[in-house]
Design a protein around this motif. Sequence first.
Motif, PDB file in Angstrom:
ATOM      1  N   UNK A  71       0.872  -1.177   0.000  1.00  0.00           N
ATOM      2  CA  UNK A  71       0.000   0.000   0.000  1.00  0.00           C
ATOM      3  C   UNK A  71       0.907   1.226   0.000  1.00  0.00           C
ATOM      4  N   UNK A  72       0.769   2.060  -1.029  1.00  0.00           N
ATOM      5  CA  UNK A  72       1.568   3.279  -1.151  1.00  0.00           C
ATOM      6  C   UNK A  72       0.709   4.479  -0.778  1.00  0.00           C
ATOM      7  N   UNK A  73       1.223   5.313   0.122  1.00  0.00           N
ATOM      8  CA  UNK A  73       0.513   6.518   0.548  1.00  0.00           C
ATOM      9  C   UNK A  73       1.365   7.735   0.210  1.00  0.00           C
ATOM     10  N   UNK A  74       0.833   8.604  -0.634  1.00  0.00           N
ATOM     11  CA  UNK A  74       1.481   9.876  -0.940  1.00  0.00           C
ATOM     12  C   UNK A  74       0.443  10.978  -0.775  1.00  0.00           C
ATOM     13  N   UNK A  75       0.864  12.217  -0.947  1.00  0.00           N
ATOM     14  CA  UNK A  75      -0.084  13.324  -0.862  1.00  0.00           C
ATOM     15  C   UNK A  75      -0.904  13.455  -2.135  1.00  0.00           C
ATOM     16  N   UNK A  76      -0.642  12.584  -3.093  1.00  0.00           N
ATOM     17  CA  UNK A  76      -1.428  12.594  -4.320  1.00  0.00           C
ATOM     18  C   UNK A  76      -2.406  11.428  -4.392  1.00  0.00           C
ATOM     19  N   UNK A  77      -2.097  10.322  -3.704  1.00  0.00           N
ATOM     20  CA  UNK A  77      -2.965   9.161  -3.844  1.00  0.00           C
ATOM     21  C   UNK A  77      -2.670   8.105  -2.791  1.00  0.00           C
ATOM     22  N   UNK A  78      -3.628   7.179  -2.673  1.00  0.00           N
ATOM     23  CA  UNK A  78      -3.432   5.945  -1.927  1.00  0.00           C
ATOM     24  C   UNK A  78      -3.553   4.818  -2.945  1.00  0.00           C
ATOM     25  N   UNK A  79      -2.516   4.017  -3.069  1.00  0.00           N
ATOM     26  CA  UNK A  79      -2.469   2.986  -4.099  1.00  0.00           C
ATOM     27  C   UNK A  79      -2.293   1.613  -3.457  1.00  0.00           C
ATOM     28  N   UNK A  80      -3.196   0.692  -3.784  1.00  0.00           N
ATOM     29  CA  UNK A  80      -3.070  -0.696  -3.347  1.00  0.00           C
ATOM     30  C   UNK A  80      -2.478  -1.486  -4.510  1.00  0.00           C
ATOM     31  N   UNK A  81      -1.374  -2.181  -4.247  1.00  0.00           N
ATOM     32  CA  UNK A  81      -0.601  -2.812  -5.317  1.00  0.00           C
ATOM     33  C   UNK A  81      -0.516  -4.318  -5.101  1.00  0.00           C
ATOM     34  N   UNK A  82      -0.780  -5.059  -6.170  1.00  0.00           N
ATOM     35  CA  UNK A  82      -0.551  -6.506  -6.180  1.00  0.00           C
ATOM     36  C   UNK A  82       0.683  -6.773  -7.028  1.00  0.00           C
ATOM     37  N   UNK A  83       1.668  -7.447  -6.455  1.00  0.00           N
ATOM     38  CA  UNK A  83       2.905  -7.769  -7.168  1.00  0.00           C
ATOM     39  C   UNK A  83       2.860  -9.242  -7.557  1.00  0.00           C
ATOM     40  N   UNK A  84       2.935  -9.508  -8.845  1.00  0.00           N
ATOM     41  CA  UNK A  84       2.884 -10.882  -9.333  1.00  0.00           C
ATOM     42  C   UNK A  84       4.151 -11.171 -10.135  1.00  0.00           C
ATOM     43  N   UNK A  85       5.006 -11.996  -9.572  1.00  0.00           N
ATOM     44  CA  UNK A  85       6.300 -12.298 -10.195  1.00  0.00           C
ATOM     45  C   UNK A  85       6.170 -13.465 -11.171  1.00  0.00           C
ATOM     46  N   UNK A  86       5.184 -13.376 -12.068  1.00  0.00           N
ATOM     47  CA  UNK A  86       4.935 -14.444 -13.032  1.00  0.00           C
ATOM     48  C   UNK A  86       6.029 -14.462 -14.101  1.00  0.00           C
ATOM     49  N   UNK A 134     -11.094   6.585  10.228  1.00  0.00           N
ATOM     50  CA  UNK A 134     -10.813   7.423   9.060  1.00  0.00           C
ATOM     51  C   UNK A 134     -11.651   6.936   7.887  1.00  0.00           C
ATOM     52  N   UNK A 135     -12.571   7.775   7.436  1.00  0.00           N
ATOM     53  CA  UNK A 135     -13.450   7.405   6.324  1.00  0.00           C
ATOM     54  C   UNK A 135     -12.932   8.018   5.031  1.00  0.00           C
ATOM     55  N   UNK A 136     -12.615   7.165   4.069  1.00  0.00           N
ATOM     56  CA  UNK A 136     -12.200   7.616   2.742  1.00  0.00           C
ATOM     57  C   UNK A 136     -13.336   7.345   1.767  1.00  0.00           C
ATOM     58  N   UNK A 137     -13.671   8.308   0.907  1.00  0.00           N
ATOM     59  CA  UNK A 137     -14.750   8.095  -0.062  1.00  0.00           C
ATOM     60  C   UNK A 137     -14.464   6.895  -0.950  1.00  0.00           C
ATOM     61  N   UNK A 138     -15.496   6.111  -1.233  1.00  0.00           N
ATOM     62  CA  UNK A 138     -15.322   4.940  -2.086  1.00  0.00           C
ATOM     63  C   UNK A 138     -14.881   5.364  -3.483  1.00  0.00           C
ATOM     64  N   UNK A 139     -14.024   4.561  -4.073  1.00  0.00           N
ATOM     65  CA  UNK A 139     -13.545   4.840  -5.420  1.00  0.00           C
ATOM     66  C   UNK A 139     -12.349   5.762  -5.475  1.00  0.00           C
ATOM     67  N   UNK A 140     -11.828   6.168  -4.321  1.00  0.00           N
ATOM     68  CA  UNK A 140     -10.705   7.103  -4.314  1.00  0.00           C
ATOM     69  C   UNK A 140      -9.384   6.448  -3.940  1.00  0.00           C
ATOM     70  N   UNK A 141      -9.355   5.117  -3.931  1.00  0.00           N
ATOM     71  CA  UNK A 141      -8.103   4.384  -3.763  1.00  0.00           C
ATOM     72  C   UNK A 141      -7.810   3.685  -5.084  1.00  0.00           C
ATOM     73  N   UNK A 142      -6.640   3.936  -5.645  1.00  0.00           N
ATOM     74  CA  UNK A 142      -6.292   3.344  -6.934  1.00  0.00           C
ATOM     75  C   UNK A 142      -5.721   1.946  -6.750  1.00  0.00           C
ATOM     76  N   UNK A 143      -5.772   1.157  -7.821  1.00  0.00           N
ATOM     77  CA  UNK A 143      -5.293  -0.224  -7.785  1.00  0.00           C
ATOM     78  C   UNK A 143      -4.341  -0.466  -8.947  1.00  0.00           C
ATOM     79  N   UNK A 144      -3.259  -1.199  -8.677  1.00  0.00           N
ATOM     80  CA  UNK A 144      -2.305  -1.544  -9.719  1.00  0.00           C
ATOM     81  C   UNK A 144      -1.832  -2.986  -9.531  1.00  0.00           C
TER      82      UNK A 144
END
Length: 323
Positions: A71-86, A134-144
């Motif tokens: 999970x990456x937290x910056x002042x621009x976004x919150x990003x949840x990341x899945x790493x797949x070493x396929x 802490x309530x974050x609006x739905x749809x405001x966390x990005x996924x990669x």
Amino acid sequence: MWLEILCGVLIYNVFRRFIFGDVDVPDVDAGSSDPSFAVADRLEKIYGGKAYVGLRIPDPETSSRRHVDVVLVTKREVMVVAVRNFSGFVDVGEGGNWVCTVDNKHKPEFHPDPVLELTRQIEIVESYMQLRGLSLPKGNITAKVILPNPTCRPAYPITFHPEVISYDKWAELKSEKKTGVSSWIKDAFHGSKSGAQDEVFQKLHFILSTAPMWDRLEFKGDRHILGEFIEFKGNSDDLQALRLVNRSKVSRFTVQKASMLGLGRSRLQVLLSPRDYRADAASAFEWEELSVKPSTEVLFQPLNSNKACKFKLSNIISVSLSA
């Protein structure tokens, strides 16, 4: 003379290996851990902020904990990341699973669709944030979904997803060099002053830094293994001293190799960092020091493994313990 020197070096190396153990990481499948740390490190360099690796977020629906790679937290976004070493050719199979085919000599490997998994992970992260106040609006966390293996060749139905970053895109990824606060944070806290927004970021970091995580072993060469620390193995005197290593009181311990003062007198220095939820790290003055034999071992069960493994304490740089 040269023969004597060579024999002396050989004897020293054999004796050193016997006392201190191998210096390399043991042959354990740590492949699922190392890429996550490498990806997290590069994300921090590209976007800034702080990346949290190996989270175990409680899932209220299953009453269990869901593994989240990064999970990456910056002042621009919150990003949840899945790493797949396929590796090999990756395509979409029946039921939406991803199928990895290396060559004709190996059977295809089937994996759940990580894009769908991320959708559920984001819901769990949002729910956990709300539970922690802490309530974050739905749809405001990005996924990669990041595929960092250069031998991975994803098919078009996979790269078509905007969430998927193939190795080629990952290698070319650069910072956008944008400043200010992104639209998601403005929408989430519309009308709030910058001080209030900074307070939100501090709370985000506090929640994630104190969230359940996997324990982790750190070795030389920036190698890591995620999993669960079980116990120490060694002689009775050392085990008695190591009883101080209690995860409720110790967040991390580091291992330092002591100099060899005499035959059979070599000891390892183990520095204990007390757990403190008020700060990111304890002061060096608060660390407690133990001395144990180099033959002492750590029993640790790696992530995605059904078998616990023994690691010589002399091979380890540090061990981080989840609360």
